[in-house]
Each structure stands twice: as C-alpha cells, then as structure tokens.
Design a protein around this motif. Structure first.
Motif, PDB file in Angstrom:
ATOM      1  N   ASN A 670     -13.748   0.320 -54.561  1.00  0.00           N
ATOM      2  CA  ASN A 670     -13.857   1.463 -53.642  1.00  0.00           C
ATOM      3  C   ASN A 670     -14.314   1.070 -52.235  1.00  0.00           C
ATOM      4  N   PRO A 671     -15.424   0.313 -52.078  1.00  0.00           N
ATOM      5  CA  PRO A 671     -15.816  -0.051 -50.716  1.00  0.00           C
ATOM      6  C   PRO A 671     -14.810  -0.953 -50.012  1.00  0.00           C
ATOM      7  N   VAL A 672     -14.064  -1.767 -50.802  1.00  0.00           N
ATOM      8  CA  VAL A 672     -13.025  -2.598 -50.190  1.00  0.00           C
ATOM      9  C   VAL A 672     -11.928  -1.703 -49.614  1.00  0.00           C
ATOM     10  N   SER A 673     -11.531  -0.687 -50.381  1.00  0.00           N
ATOM     11  CA  SER A 673     -10.518   0.258 -49.885  1.00  0.00           C
ATOM     12  C   SER A 673     -11.015   0.990 -48.646  1.00  0.00           C
ATOM     13  N   GLU A 674     -12.268   1.444 -48.695  1.00  0.00           N
ATOM     14  CA  GLU A 674     -12.835   2.149 -47.544  1.00  0.00           C
ATOM     15  C   GLU A 674     -12.880   1.249 -46.309  1.00  0.00           C
ATOM     16  N   PHE A 675     -13.213  -0.025 -46.537  1.00  0.00           N
ATOM     17  CA  PHE A 675     -13.301  -0.987 -45.447  1.00  0.00           C
ATOM     18  C   PHE A 675     -11.973  -1.090 -44.703  1.00  0.00           C
ATOM     19  N   TRP A 676     -10.895  -1.218 -45.450  1.00  0.00           N
ATOM     20  CA  TRP A 676      -9.586  -1.368 -44.803  1.00  0.00           C
ATOM     21  C   TRP A 676      -9.033  -0.039 -44.305  1.00  0.00           C
ATOM     22  N   ASN A 677      -9.416   1.059 -44.943  1.00  0.00           N
ATOM     23  CA  ASN A 677      -9.051   2.375 -44.391  1.00  0.00           C
ATOM     24  C   ASN A 677      -9.728   2.593 -43.037  1.00  0.00           C
ATOM     25  N   ASP A 678     -11.007   2.193 -42.945  1.00  0.00           N
ATOM     26  CA  ASP A 678     -11.720   2.269 -41.671  1.00  0.00           C
ATOM     27  C   ASP A 678     -11.050   1.383 -40.621  1.00  0.00           C
ATOM     28  N   THR A 679     -10.609   0.204 -41.066  1.00  0.00           N
ATOM     29  CA  THR A 679      -9.920  -0.719 -40.154  1.00  0.00           C
ATOM     30  C   THR A 679      -8.661  -0.077 -39.591  1.00  0.00           C
ATOM     31  N   SER A 680      -7.894   0.559 -40.471  1.00  0.00           N
ATOM     32  CA  SER A 680      -6.639   1.190 -40.058  1.00  0.00           C
ATOM     33  C   SER A 680      -6.886   2.305 -39.043  1.00  0.00           C
ATOM     34  N   ALA A 681      -7.869   3.171 -39.347  1.00  0.00           N
ATOM     35  CA  ALA A 681      -8.168   4.289 -38.439  1.00  0.00           C
ATOM     36  C   ALA A 681      -8.677   3.786 -37.091  1.00  0.00           C
ATOM     37  N   ALA A 682      -9.520   2.750 -37.121  1.00  0.00           N
ATOM     38  CA  ALA A 682     -10.076   2.215 -35.879  1.00  0.00           C
ATOM     39  C   ALA A 682      -8.999   1.520 -35.048  1.00  0.00           C
ATOM     40  N   PHE A 683      -8.114   0.781 -35.713  1.00  0.00           N
ATOM     41  CA  PHE A 683      -7.037   0.117 -34.960  1.00  0.00           C
ATOM     42  C   PHE A 683      -6.144   1.145 -34.280  1.00  0.00           C
ATOM     43  N   GLU A 684      -5.865   2.235 -34.960  1.00  0.00           N
ATOM     44  CA  GLU A 684      -5.045   3.296 -34.361  1.00  0.00           C
ATOM     45  C   GLU A 684      -5.679   3.786 -33.065  1.00  0.00           C
ATOM     46  N   ILE A 685      -6.997   3.991 -33.090  1.00  0.00           N
ATOM     47  CA  ILE A 685      -7.712   4.468 -31.904  1.00  0.00           C
ATOM     48  C   ILE A 685      -7.698   3.412 -30.803  1.00  0.00           C
ATOM     49  N   GLY A 686      -7.991   2.148 -31.167  1.00  0.00           N
ATOM     50  CA  GLY A 686      -8.029   1.081 -30.171  1.00  0.00           C
ATOM     51  C   GLY A 686      -6.674   0.812 -29.545  1.00  0.00           C
ATOM     52  N   ALA A 687      -5.632   0.795 -30.386  1.00  0.00           N
ATOM     53  CA  ALA A 687      -4.284   0.540 -29.871  1.00  0.00           C
ATOM     54  C   ALA A 687      -3.838   1.640 -28.916  1.00  0.00           C
ATOM     55  N   GLU A 688      -4.090   2.885 -29.293  1.00  0.00           N
ATOM     56  CA  GLU A 688      -3.738   3.994 -28.405  1.00  0.00           C
ATOM     57  C   GLU A 688      -4.530   3.908 -27.101  1.00  0.00           C
ATOM     58  N   GLY A 689      -5.794   3.466 -27.201  1.00  0.00           N
ATOM     59  CA  GLY A 689      -6.613   3.310 -26.002  1.00  0.00           C
ATOM     60  C   GLY A 689      -6.039   2.278 -25.055  1.00  0.00           C
ATOM     61  N   THR A 690      -5.575   1.158 -25.610  1.00  0.00           N
ATOM     62  CA  THR A 690      -4.973   0.108 -24.782  1.00  0.00           C
ATOM     63  C   THR A 690      -3.683   0.598 -24.126  1.00  0.00           C
ATOM     64  N   MET A 691      -2.860   1.285 -24.882  1.00  0.00           N
ATOM     65  CA  MET A 691      -1.588   1.780 -24.337  1.00  0.00           C
ATOM     66  C   MET A 691      -1.826   2.860 -23.276  1.00  0.00           C
ATOM     67  N   ASN A 692      -2.834   3.706 -23.498  1.00  0.00           N
ATOM     68  CA  ASN A 692      -3.173   4.712 -22.485  1.00  0.00           C
ATOM     69  C   ASN A 692      -3.712   4.049 -21.219  1.00  0.00           C
TER      70      ASN A 692
END
Length: 740
Positions: A670-692
């Motif tokens: 469970n924490p491994v899944s949460e870890f990578w789910n958090d990674t995915s959500a954070a990357f989405e935010i960071g990538a959009e920030g860079t493109m903006n």
C-alpha cells in the motif's frame, strides 16, 4: 539518597508493613512507588495523601520540590549563541533595508531577498531536542529535569496528551503578551509559530503553565475539540541552546496497552510527528523491560529521519544526535545489572539495524562500530547523580560545542547558495535584456520562427515526453511492487528464515527481536528498490526539462532567462504539495530553491513523507503483534516440549504464520502504491508548471520584441535593475564570523 515518600513515611513513624496494609498493596509495590512517585495511579495517590494528612495537591508539590532540590545538573554552562544571534540579527536587518527596494514584479519569488530572510531565520533557529518513547517512561520528568522546573505535567500517567514545544522566554513574540503558553487545535503546524495570523486561527486557550496542566493532559475531556499542540516559553538555561519538545507516549498501536484505541492512535501520530521534526532525539525506555519491540520500530523511524550531521562535520560522533536512555533506572537495579541492560540493549540495536546503519552511512564512508552504538546508550535516574552524569556531560558538549558549529555552517550554506543562485540569475537577465536592446532584428526573426510552425512541433514533443514519463512512473510502480513480492517470498522461505535466525541469535530468548528484524529486511528492500527507480526517473525528468528549454539553446548569441527547473519547483511550492513521492529525490538533488528542506535532512528523507513514514507506522503495529504470536504461541508453549523441531525452526514458523495472519505483504504494498501515486500527481503539477512558465516567457518576450522603440526604456530599466541586483548579491557582505 532516600526518596521523599520514604522520608515522609519515616517521619510519620509508619513502617513499610503498616504502609502496605493501609494502601492494600504489597511491600515491594510500596518500595517501587516510593522510588518512582510518577508511576502512582490517581486513586492510589489520593490514598497516600490521606495517610500523610495532606491534600493531593500538597503532596504533589512536596514531591516536585524534593525532585528539584538539586543544583548539580547543569546542562548548559555557557550561552553558545550570544554572538551568533547578534550577527544574524544585523545581517537580517541589512537584508530588510535592501528588501524595501525590490521590484517584486520582476523577481521570481525564489530569488527575492524576503525568501533569504525567511531561510536564514529558519536555519539559525535552535535545534529541536525531542523526548520520545512509550507512555510512562518518564519523558516529562526528564524534560523537567533538563529545564530545572516542574512546569510540565508528569503525574498520573499517561500524562502528556499533546506535543509541547518549549522555547526560551527571550524568543517569545510580542503578540504573546504576558502569556507563557498557548494551546492549539488539531493540525497546527509548529513551523509557523512566529506567524501571528496563523496562530490566531488555531489557538484554543492561552495563559500560564496551569493552562498546559489543564489542556495538555489526558484528563482534559472535550468531545468537540482535539488538541493539536502547545507552545510555551520559559526562562531556562538549557533553552538558550535548544528547543525542547515533550511528546506524548506511543500507545497500544505501538505495542503498549493504552486506555483507548483512539487515544493511542492520536498519541502515536503526535509522537511520530515529533520524531520527524527532531534534530536531537532522546528516546526513553524503562530500564526494567528495556527496549520492547515497539521501541525498535520507533527507533527505526529515527534512523531514517534524524539529520546526518556527520556529513557536515567529520568530527561529529556517529549517531551523535541520538540518545537511547534506560529511564527510571532507580536504585533497586544493581549497578552491574544496569550496565548489562545497556550493553545488551546496544547489541540488540546494532544487530537489528545493521542494514539501516549501513544504508545511513553509505554516503559518508564511515562505518558504525559496536562501540559507536554503545556510546549512544545512557541511563537516567535523577535522584542518583551517577545515573544521569554521563547523559548530562554528553548533552553539554553537544549543545555548547557541536550544534552551534552545525547551525552556523548550515546558515552559511543557505546564504552562499542563495547568493550564487541569485547572482547567476540576475547576470542571465542582464544578458537577455542587453540582447533585446542591441539585436532586436535578430530576435524578431528568431521569435517569428519560434512562435510559428516550429513552436507547434516543439510543444507536441514536450507533451509526448510528458506522456512518456507518466507511463514510466506507472511502470515504476509495477516494478517496485513486483520486486517487493519477489524479495518478500525469498526472505520468508522457511529454510532461509530458520538459518538466518539460527545464525543471528544465540538462543530463543534473544530471538524475540526476530520478527522486527525481518520487517527491517523487507523495509530495506522497499527503500533500495524505490531509490533505484527514483534515480532512473530523475534522469527522465532532466531530459524533459532540457527539452522544454531546447528552443532557447540553439543560438548562443541570443541568451535566455527561461529556467524550466524553477518553473517545475515553483509549481510544486504553489500547490503546497507535501507528498511528492520520488520527486523529492529529484528536488533534493537539483533544487537551488532555498525553500526546499530536503537538502538539510538525511539523504533518505525523500521517502520521509511517503514510504518510510508509512512503513514505520506499519512496523509499529506489526512487529509487536507478530512478536507476541511467536513468543507466546510458538516459543513458550511449544518449543520447550515438542520434539522433532529445533527452536529456530519454530520461531521461523511463527514469524511466517504471523506475516500471513497480518497480511504483511499487502500492507507493505500500500505505501509503495501511494508513493508512486504521489509521484504521478506531483509530476503532473510540475510539468504543467514548466510548460506554463515557457508560455509566459514567450508572451513576455513577444511584448518587448513586437513593440516599437518606446519599449526600449523599459528594457533598459530592467537591465539596469538586474545589473544592480547582480552587483548586490555578488558583493553581499556575509557573516563569515559565524564559522569562526
């Protein structure tokens, strides 16, 4: 020396036998309670007071005064930060004067002087000295001894119901008025203790230490309000060298029976929070029954979250900010027995955490010896000076000599990092605006190509790269879980497990730590496999950011001030993302942002918000419960009389069955899944920030290029502004005396 309760009894001419009869307990229990009054229950304490013809309040005060009637335990003999504070104060005053001239519209937040002021204030604060352990181990009593006061509630355990942060009175904000203590509601963030507007939102009660005695203990009852913490101020010598955190004890979810499940969960969460914010940890465990399974799970958390000061100062002792204390080491324990308790505890610690210690120090090139571990074990019993002497002298050296060096060095590192980054950014801006003024026609031609068909192709490539990384993150999650399963089944094979237990433990009694050790092995696999995947992801994120900046890197004579990393990190900061998974590893390795706290902590702190914290919570539940099953069901009842199988085979069987019963594998997944789910959500935010950030820069560039000559004045203003700022940061007078 005799305890005050013994003296009072003898003054009343009451024999031990008579006291036993009056209290309706055994003589041994009377002796034990006289040695440790804090362990007396509320009901029994009332009986005791009645026998002495006193109120409970009067008896309580007599005990406190007797405990404090010692002046030989001086932890802080000097004021280590007097010069340091003055230098920092002058430096911040200088920066504040500069700050008023900044044009915030032109400066990114990360490079504003206000951010430097904030970082310097944060880094120059006193280290957090946290007291932790199971309830009824005497944490508040040790805290009071360090403070030389009786202000923190101690009697009728478990007393402490909230984390209490005690700072020196000189640091009290003006808006605190004459109050000495504020009580805050749930979810209060201790890092914002100087923010009046924030504190005002959370404050529940204010007053003196009587307020803490009312709201900060478990006999305070409220169905509508949950206490989130307390901040108190005191004129105590030791607080000139640290901030003391007195945390609640671990409850039944850590393996200790507590009054209620909800209470225990709340206490354990608060205790976890304190450990994660500790710079120095004093972990207490009762000398009688020293270091239970739940203690080791909490210490596992500490090894992953305590700052690695040994990397900053080579002469800093290994594990020098960790103190494991055999508390309540009263005179009923013979000196030789106490020494054996500490020796055996240090050996168990070294054996259980061999992999964690190797992982912690792999980056420093230093190896932890058995002697290094033994040096971190101490005893404490205030009434017997010899049993607290070594702890006091060790803390004295740490707080007066070693920690001031570390605080000064970290503060200087923050200032140097900001100075270098800001100077480089401003020089880059000067080049950009010089190019816009001097080569306008070339810029126009380049800009026309940039915003035409080529722009469309570039953005498509960026989006495709973003999709590719999102797929890699999903694959990393699958790989991490697959690796966990493979290693889990390998570790828990009957033959392998039996052999490892037989090799590691001399007898079945020592094997009571085996369940916790196996969980440490599984945890080690999780950390290593996810670190490998995080490093791989880091390279892909770097490629993504390089691709974003590609259009600006083709013409060396047309410099750019576009910073894709800054856009990525700033987006995460604006989104206030605490859970960023594997990206915390990338931030710690790449960020020039002084807002990032990752660089200041242990290298494995990139797991602190997700994997390590969650695994430690699991371990607190699982190691104890599985250990009980093994000891109770498979060792004590069966091993002694069932033939045909050796004790280590039975222990292995018990662990394997316990792991299955507790569904450990799925709980670790469970924490491994949460870890990578958090990674995915954070990357989405960071990538959009860079493109903006890219689109914003293009629009800003076009505004100047497509305007007529009237815009040249504004370009010149910006060029001159950044040129002046570059000179300021380059020539910034640093408080080098901090390191002298």
């Amino acid at each position: 020396m005799k305890n005050i309760l013994t003296l009072l009894r003898e003054q009343k001419k009451i024999t031990l036998h008579d006291m036993s009869r009056k209290l309706e307990i055994s003589k041994d229990e009377v002796c034990s309670y006289e040695q440790d009054p804090d362990s007396i229950s509320r009901k029994l304490f009332k009986k005791w007071a009645d026998i002495f013809e006193l109120t409970t309040f009067e008896l309580d005060q007599i005990i406190k005064e007797a405990i404090l009637d010692h002046d030989d335990w001086k932890i802080l003999s000097s004021v280590p930060y007097a010069k340091f504070d003055q230098v920092i104060k002058n430096f911040i005053l200088h920066l504040t004067n500069i700050k008023s001239n900044e044009n915030e519209e032109w400066m990114p937040e990360s490079y504003m002087t206000s951010r430097l002021i904030q970082a310097v204030k944060l880094k120059s604060q006193r280290p957090n000295l946290v007291l932790s352990g199971a309830f009824d181990t005497g944490k508040s009593r040790v805290a009071n001894a360090l403070l030389g006061t009786d202000k923190l509630p101690t009697r009728f355990q478990p007393a402490t119901a909230t984390t209490t942060c005690v700072r020196h009175l000189s640091l009290r904000p003006k808006w605190f008025g004459n109050d000495l203590c504020w009580i805050f509601k749930q979810n209060f963030d201790f890092k914002k203790w100087e923010d009046f507007d924030y504190c005002k939102q959370f404050v529940l009660a204010r007053g003196n230490f009587d307020t803490l005695a009312k709201y900060g203990v478990h006999n305070y009852e409220s169905k509508t309000v949950t206490i989130g913490g307390a901040i108190a101020f005191l004129d105590a010598k030791i607080l000139e060298g640290c901030t003391i955190w007195d945390s609640p004890g671990y409850g039944n979810d850590g393996g200790i029976v507590a009054p209620s499940e909800n209470l225990a969960q709340s206490d354990s969460n608060k205790a976890d929070y304190a450990i994660q914010n500790s710079d120095i940890l004093l972990y207490l465990s009762n000398a009688k029954g020293f270091l239970a399974g739940s203690d080791f799970t909490a210490l596992s958390r500490a090894l992953d979250s305590l700052p690695l000061y040994e990397a900053d100062i080579p002469e800093f002792p290994l594990l020098g900010n960790l103190y494991i204390i055999a508390s309540q080491a009263d005179d009923s324990i013979h000196e030789a027995s106490l020494k054996e308790i500490l020796n055996k505890g240090s050996k168990r610690f070294a054996s259980l955490f061999d992999k964690a210690l190797l992982r912690r120090y792999s980056k420093t090139g230093r190896k932890v010896s058995d002697i290094d571990v033994r040096n971190r074990f101490f005893s404490f019993w205030f009434e017997t000076p010899k049993r607290r002497e070594r702890l006091g002298s060790n803390l004295q050296k740490l707080l007066v000599e070693q920690m001031p060096q570390i605080i000064a060095k970290q503060t200087m590192n923050v200032i140097h990092q900001f100075q270098d980054d800001a100077d480089r950014y401003c020089r880059q801006q000067v080049l950009t605006y010089s190019g816009l003024i001097e080569k306008t026609n070339e810029w126009k031609e380049w800009y026309s190509n940039l915003t035409g068909h080529n722009s469309h192709n570039h953005l498509n490539r960026v989006r495709n790269e973003k999709i590719k990384i999102e797929l890699i993150i999903r694959e990393s999650k699958d790989k991490a879980i697959l690796r966990l399963r493979q290693e889990y089944y390998e570790i828990t094979k009957q033959e392998r497990l039996s052999g490892e237990i037989n090799q590691k433990y001399d007898n079945r009694n020592d094997a009571k730590d085996a369940a916790a050790y196996i969980l440490e092995e599984i945890k080690d696999v999780v950390i290593k496999s996810n670190e490998t995947l995080a490093k791989s992801l880091q390279n892909h994120i770097d490629s993504f950011l390089i691709l974003n900046a590609e259009p600006f890197n083709k013409r060396s004579d047309l410099p750019s001030n576009f910073d894709p990393e800054l856009g990525f990190i700033s987006a995460l900061e604006r989104a206030n993302r605490e859970m960023i998974g594997a990206l915390e590893y990338w931030v710690s390795a790449h960020s020039s942002s002084i807002a990032s706290s990752s660089n200041a902590r242990f290298i494995y702190s990139f797991f602190s918000n997700s994997i390590v914290a969650n695994l430690a919570n699991l371990a607190a539940n699982l190691a104890y419960r599985i250990g009980l099953k093994v000891i109770g069901k498979y060792i004590d009842k069966f091993v002694g009389w069932i033939t045909g199988k050796k004790w280590y085979d039975r222990v292995a069987e018990g662990i394997i069955e316990g792991l299955k019963d507790e569904m450990v594998l799925s709980k670790f997944e469970n924490p491994v899944s949460e870890f990578w789910n958090d990674t995915s959500a954070a990357f989405e935010i960071g990538a959009e920030g860079t493109m903006n950030e890219y689109n914003t820069y293009i629009r800003d560039l076009g505004r100047f290029i497509n305007k007529k000559s009237s815009s040249v004045n504004e370009l010149a203003q910006r060029k001159d502004y950044f040129k002046a700022k570059s000179e300021f940061y380059k020539n910034l007078k640093l408080p080098e005396s901090l390191l002298k």
